[in-house]
Design a protein around this motif. Structure first.
Motif, PDB file in Angstrom:
ATOM      1  N   GLN A   8      -5.795  -4.932  -1.453  1.00  0.00           N
ATOM      2  CA  GLN A   8      -6.837  -4.915  -1.151  1.00  0.00           C
ATOM      3  C   GLN A   8      -7.424  -6.074  -0.065  1.00  0.00           C
ATOM      4  O   GLN A   8      -8.574  -5.367   0.438  1.00  0.00           O
ATOM      5  CB  GLN A   8      -7.908  -6.679  -2.697  1.00  0.00           C
ATOM      6  N   PHE A  62       0.797  -0.760   0.084  1.00  0.00           N
ATOM      7  CA  PHE A  62      -0.257   0.348   0.507  1.00  0.00           C
ATOM      8  C   PHE A  62       0.707   1.184   0.228  1.00  0.00           C
ATOM      9  O   PHE A  62       0.434   2.105  -0.591  1.00  0.00           O
ATOM     10  CB  PHE A  62      -1.001  -0.149   1.575  1.00  0.00           C
ATOM     11  N   GLU A  84      -7.396  -3.485   2.547  1.00  0.00           N
ATOM     12  CA  GLU A  84      -8.921  -3.113   3.086  1.00  0.00           C
ATOM     13  C   GLU A  84      -9.862  -4.055   3.574  1.00  0.00           C
ATOM     14  O   GLU A  84     -10.459  -3.143   4.388  1.00  0.00           O
ATOM     15  CB  GLU A  84      -9.407  -2.976   1.163  1.00  0.00           C
ATOM     16  N   LEU A  88     -11.586  -0.492   5.593  1.00  0.00           N
ATOM     17  CA  LEU A  88     -11.773   0.197   4.830  1.00  0.00           C
ATOM     18  C   LEU A  88     -11.205   0.838   3.541  1.00  0.00           C
ATOM     19  O   LEU A  88     -10.852   0.115   2.607  1.00  0.00           O
ATOM     20  CB  LEU A  88     -11.046   1.172   5.428  1.00  0.00           C
ATOM     21  N   ARG A  89     -12.014   1.911   2.465  1.00  0.00           N
ATOM     22  CA  ARG A  89     -11.252   2.548   1.420  1.00  0.00           C
ATOM     23  C   ARG A  89      -9.832   2.853   1.333  1.00  0.00           C
ATOM     24  O   ARG A  89     -10.512   4.026   1.810  1.00  0.00           O
ATOM     25  CB  ARG A  89     -12.453   2.678   0.743  1.00  0.00           C
ATOM     26  N   LEU A  90      -9.364   2.665   0.889  1.00  0.00           N
ATOM     27  CA  LEU A  90      -8.056   3.434   1.040  1.00  0.00           C
ATOM     28  C   LEU A  90      -7.885   3.993   0.033  1.00  0.00           C
ATOM     29  O   LEU A  90      -6.990   4.932  -0.620  1.00  0.00           O
ATOM     30  CB  LEU A  90      -6.490   2.338   1.200  1.00  0.00           C
ATOM     31  N   GLU A 122      -9.270   8.392   4.303  1.00  0.00           N
ATOM     32  CA  GLU A 122      -8.625   7.520   5.216  1.00  0.00           C
ATOM     33  C   GLU A 122      -7.183   7.275   4.966  1.00  0.00           C
ATOM     34  O   GLU A 122      -6.363   6.792   5.438  1.00  0.00           O
ATOM     35  CB  GLU A 122      -9.830   6.819   5.427  1.00  0.00           C
ATOM     36  N   GLY A 123      -7.284   6.555   3.473  1.00  0.00           N
ATOM     37  CA  GLY A 123      -6.166   6.331   2.580  1.00  0.00           C
ATOM     38  C   GLY A 123      -5.026   7.012   2.861  1.00  0.00           C
ATOM     39  O   GLY A 123      -3.640   7.057   3.436  1.00  0.00           O
TER      40      GLY A 123
END
Length: 313
Positions: free
Chosen positions: A44, A16, A47, A52-54, A67-68
């Protein structure tokens, strides 16, 4: 109870962080030596684990969500701490070993560093070399690079630097071309010649040809017969009789020694930029870095042999 992070989640954080820093999975995969699909799957899974959606994904790039962005900053701090741990362990060794990551512009890597690396490895056989050649500058710390060789004045408070030599560029042409078209005696003569020029890959701009005329340095962008975005391609066209090129002396030197290129307008040549070695502050005591920096000073002697050809041919 002490919380423990799983190996799978740590792998996801690394994937990430690299994808967020470089903007896409392909570049992240290349820097980590894995496939883009491996990076995508790791992110994926992360996440899903975090709920969370990064990334806000498009077909061309990745954009961090709010959040990312927050997680990216914290992940970079975590990875820098891990880097410090690794460097502390490495510094405890007296003999260079492991992997040494070096980055340099493509022509310097091809013409200067690559021929010297076998000698360096003979001195330090426990070292393996990861040489990365590109015109684009990368972040040494985020990419885990030990030493960079770069052209130009560079300022980064996180890096230590040492001057190695000068990036000297000059004009060259083949004897065949000069016999057909004549020898230019002054930069003002260039409009009457076929000029082969260089375009920077990083910016798309054409190289400005520098000349020292009297006490002043002038820069011109001549009308060109051909433009290319690789120094070796420009020199090869000049060798083939295509015209006059402006080339780094370390690219042209081999052709000059072989009688395939002749320096022209040599009395107007200038030392354009310094060539500098840079390395992160965190690697100050790293034996691998100490070894390669000392060796690089031998690889770039003064005067440099590729500049001597301008005088001796």
């Amino acid at each position: 109870m002490t919380a423990q992070i799983s190996l799978d989640r740590l792998t996801g954080l690394i994937a990430f962080a690299r994808a967020a820093s470089l903007g896409n999975y392909t570049s992240a995969a290349r820097s980590l030596g894995v496939s883009p699909s491996a990076i995508s799957k790791s992110v994926q899974r992360l996440e899903a684990q975090l709920g969370l959606r990064l990334f806000a994904r498009t077909t061309r790039s990745l954009t961090l969500t709010s959040e990312g962005r927050e997680l990216h900053e914290k992940t970079l701090r975590l990875l820098r701490q891990a880097e410090e741990i690794e460097q502390t362990a490495t510094a405890a060794r007296s003999e260079p070993s492991g992997t040494l990551r070096i980055t340099a512009p493509l022509p310097i890597g091809v013409h200067i560093l690559s021929p010297a690396i076998p000698k360096f490895r003979a001195l330090y056989p426990k070292l393996s070399i990861d040489l990365r050649l590109a015109d684009q500058h990368i972040d040494l710390i985020e990419e885990g690079i030990d030493v960079a060789v770069r052209v130009g004045e560079l300022a980064d408070s996180r890096l230590i630097s040492r001057r190695l030599g000068w990036h000297r560029i000059a004009a060259f042409a083949s004897s065949d071309y000069l016999s057909r078209r004549g020898i230019p005696l002054h930069p003002d003569d260039l409009p009457r010649h076929d000029c082969l020029t260089f375009r920077y890959q990083s910016s798309g701009q054409l190289l400005r040809w520098p000349f020292k005329v009297g006490t002043k340095i002038i820069e011109i962008v001549p009308e060109h017969a051909v433009v290319a975005d690789a120094s070796d391609a420009v020199a090869a066209m000049a060798v083939a009789g295509g015209g006059i090129c402006m080339s780094p002396t370390y690219v042209a030197a081999t052709f000059v020694k072989a009688g395939l290129l002749t320096p022209v307008l040599a009395e107007f040549a200038v030392d354009l930029f310094p060539i500098t070695a840079l390395w992160p502050e965190s690697r100050r005591s790293n034996p691998n870095v100490k070894a390669i920096v000392a060796f690089l000073q031998e690889v770039f002697p003064m005067p440099a042999p590729w500049d001597v050809v301008m005088v001796n041919g």
